[in-house]
Design a protein around this motif. Structure first.
Motif, short mmCIF file in Angstrom:
data_model
loop_
_atom_site.label_atom_id
_atom_site.label_comp_id
_atom_site.label_asym_id
_atom_site.label_seq_id
_atom_site.Cartn_x
_atom_site.Cartn_y
_atom_site.Cartn_z
N PHE A 186 0.84 -1.20 0.00
CA PHE A 186 0.00 0.00 0.00
C PHE A 186 0.87 1.25 0.00
O PHE A 186 1.86 1.32 0.73
CB PHE A 186 -0.91 0.02 1.24
CG PHE A 186 -1.94 -1.07 1.23
CD1 PHE A 186 -1.69 -2.27 1.88
CD2 PHE A 186 -3.15 -0.90 0.56
CE1 PHE A 186 -2.64 -3.29 1.88
CE2 PHE A 186 -4.11 -1.92 0.55
CZ PHE A 186 -3.85 -3.11 1.21
N PHE A 187 0.49 2.23 -0.82
CA PHE A 187 1.23 3.48 -0.90
C PHE A 187 0.31 4.65 -0.62
O PHE A 187 -0.85 4.67 -1.01
CB PHE A 187 1.86 3.63 -2.30
CG PHE A 187 2.97 2.65 -2.54
CD1 PHE A 187 2.70 1.37 -3.01
CD2 PHE A 187 4.29 2.99 -2.26
CE1 PHE A 187 3.72 0.46 -3.20
CE2 PHE A 187 5.32 2.08 -2.45
CZ PHE A 187 5.04 0.81 -2.93
N GLY A 188 0.86 5.67 0.05
CA GLY A 188 0.06 6.83 0.39
C GLY A 188 -0.75 6.55 1.64
O GLY A 188 -0.36 5.74 2.48
N ARG A 189 -1.90 7.20 1.75
CA ARG A 189 -2.68 7.12 2.97
C ARG A 189 -3.10 5.71 3.37
O ARG A 189 -3.30 5.42 4.55
CB ARG A 189 -3.94 8.00 2.88
CG ARG A 189 -4.94 7.49 1.88
CD ARG A 189 -6.27 8.21 2.01
NE ARG A 189 -6.25 9.51 1.37
CZ ARG A 189 -6.68 10.63 1.95
NH1 ARG A 189 -7.12 10.61 3.19
NH2 ARG A 189 -6.66 11.76 1.30
N ARG A 228 -9.73 7.35 -8.55
CA ARG A 228 -8.37 7.87 -8.67
C ARG A 228 -7.33 6.91 -8.07
O ARG A 228 -6.13 7.10 -8.25
CB ARG A 228 -8.25 9.22 -7.98
CG ARG A 228 -9.06 10.33 -8.66
CD ARG A 228 -9.10 11.57 -7.79
NE ARG A 228 -9.65 11.28 -6.49
CZ ARG A 228 -9.45 12.03 -5.41
NH1 ARG A 228 -8.73 13.12 -5.50
NH2 ARG A 228 -9.97 11.70 -4.25
N ARG A 268 -5.14 3.78 -8.01
CA ARG A 268 -4.64 2.92 -9.09
C ARG A 268 -3.96 1.69 -8.52
O ARG A 268 -3.48 1.70 -7.39
CB ARG A 268 -3.64 3.69 -9.94
CG ARG A 268 -4.28 4.88 -10.63
CD ARG A 268 -3.28 5.68 -11.43
NE ARG A 268 -3.56 7.10 -11.26
CZ ARG A 268 -3.08 8.05 -12.04
NH1 ARG A 268 -2.28 7.75 -13.03
NH2 ARG A 268 -3.37 9.31 -11.83
N ILE A 302 1.19 0.06 -14.17
CA ILE A 302 -0.16 0.41 -13.72
C ILE A 302 -1.18 -0.32 -14.59
O ILE A 302 -1.05 -0.36 -15.82
CB ILE A 302 -0.35 1.93 -13.76
CG1 ILE A 302 0.52 2.55 -12.67
CG2 ILE A 302 -1.82 2.31 -13.54
CD1 ILE A 302 0.45 4.06 -12.56
N ASP A 314 0.54 -3.45 -6.18
CA ASP A 314 0.70 -2.21 -5.44
C ASP A 314 -0.60 -1.42 -5.54
O ASP A 314 -1.11 -1.21 -6.63
CB ASP A 314 1.84 -1.36 -6.02
CG ASP A 314 3.20 -2.01 -5.81
OD1 ASP A 314 4.14 -1.66 -6.54
OD2 ASP A 314 3.32 -2.87 -4.91
N LEU A 357 -2.12 2.16 -5.09
CA LEU A 357 -1.62 3.52 -5.01
C LEU A 357 -2.77 4.48 -4.67
O LEU A 357 -3.73 4.58 -5.42
CB LEU A 357 -1.01 3.94 -6.36
CG LEU A 357 -0.09 2.94 -7.06
CD1 LEU A 357 0.40 3.51 -8.39
CD2 LEU A 357 1.09 2.56 -6.19
N PRO A 393 -4.62 8.19 -4.23
CA PRO A 393 -4.56 9.32 -5.17
C PRO A 393 -3.24 10.07 -5.05
O PRO A 393 -2.77 10.36 -3.95
CB PRO A 393 -5.75 10.19 -4.74
CG PRO A 393 -6.72 9.23 -4.16
CD PRO A 393 -5.89 8.17 -3.48
N LEU A 394 -2.64 10.38 -6.23
CA LEU A 394 -1.30 10.96 -6.24
C LEU A 394 -1.30 12.42 -5.80
O LEU A 394 -2.28 13.15 -6.00
CB LEU A 394 -0.74 10.89 -7.68
CG LEU A 394 -0.78 9.50 -8.33
CD1 LEU A 394 -0.26 9.59 -9.76
CD2 LEU A 394 0.03 8.51 -7.52
N SER A 395 -0.19 12.84 -5.22
CA SER A 395 -0.04 14.25 -4.89
C SER A 395 1.43 14.62 -4.89
O SER A 395 2.08 14.72 -3.85
CB SER A 395 -0.67 14.57 -3.54
OG SER A 395 -0.17 13.74 -2.51
N GLY A 396 1.97 14.80 -6.07
CA GLY A 396 3.36 15.24 -6.18
C GLY A 396 3.40 16.67 -6.65
O GLY A 396 2.41 17.40 -6.62
#
Lengths: 81, 153
Positions: free
Chosen positions: A8-11, A50, A52, A59, A73, A75, A77-80
């Motif tokens: 898991f990535f992000g929140r 959102r 992925r 992806i 994986d 992912l 929602p992205l925030s870069g």
């Protein structure tokens, strides 16, 4: 039952942990179904369009079927930038 | 055509990067650069102690490369550089540095603008503001989404 490794990535890593061994049918599981099952466990945010999924660093869409032994994986929602 | 991307955990020295970038440009008539900075306060005015950026072991770099390539393909630019930091970033530090060089300034401005709009929505990274009251995960705003969508028109 077979298993896949989910990262898991992000929140989502805060709720689900960074890694999870997830049981699945021997003949595979669609990403859409995987997400539905994860949402039951960890919350409806996993169904956000959102969000992925990536398999083997590519992806993929909800129509992708994952096989036992693959790494998925999830992912947030992205925030870069 | 020079197209470079760097993902780093180290502090970004923007003036140094810009100086090196300008020096290495050939045939450029103009260079446009942008720095994204870590804000000291969040959208509600609360103090942000640190910004944490999480990356993916492989997808993050790939996404930066793709965004840079897309900018290079779309605009008449001669050089592009994207440097993005990940990890723990204190307020005031540079999160991202982009630069675009071109024979004519319009392409350089457009290239840099496009790079930032794409990075905001397509860079594979996750931002969390951490303060006294805990943390808050950041998501692209409606403005960010509208900005990247406007390039498709």
């Amino acid at each position: 039952m077979a298993a896949i490794l989910i990262r898991f990535f992000g929140r989502f890593a805060e709720q689900a942990g960074q890694e999870l061994s997830f049981e699945m049918p021997e003949d595979g599981l669609f990403i859409s179904d995987l997400r539905a099952q994860l949402a039951e466990r960890f919350g409806p945010e996993l169904l956000d369009p959102r969000v992925r999924a990536a398999v083997g660093d590519v992806i993929v869409g909800d129509e992708r079927k994952v096989r036992p032994g693959e790494q998925v994986d999830i992912l947030a929602p992205l925030s870069g930038g | 055509m020079r197209c470079g991307t760097i993902l780093t955990e180290r502090a970004i020295d923007a003036p140094k990067l810009l100086g090196e970038f300008v020096k290495a440009c050939e045939n450029a008539g103009g260079v446009v650069s942008f720095c994204g900075l870590a804000r000291g306060r969040d959208a509600d005015g609360r103090i942000v102690a640190t910004l944490r950026l999480e990356r993916h072991p492989r997808l993050t770099e790939r996404s930066l490369e793709q965004i840079a390539r897309d900018a290079a393909d779309r605009f008449d630019v001669s050089d592009i550089l994207v440097v993005h930091r990940w990890g723990t970033i204190p307020p005031g530090d540079v999160i991202v540095f982009v630069a675009a060089a071109a024979r004519h300034r319009r392409a350089a401005f457009l290239g840099a603008d496009y790079l930032m709009d794409r990075l905001k929505t397509d860079a594979v990274l996750w931002k969390k503001e951490e303060g006294i009251d805990g943390g808050r995960w950041i998501e692209p705003t409606e403005e960010d989404r509208a900005a990247v969508a406007s390039w498709e028109k």
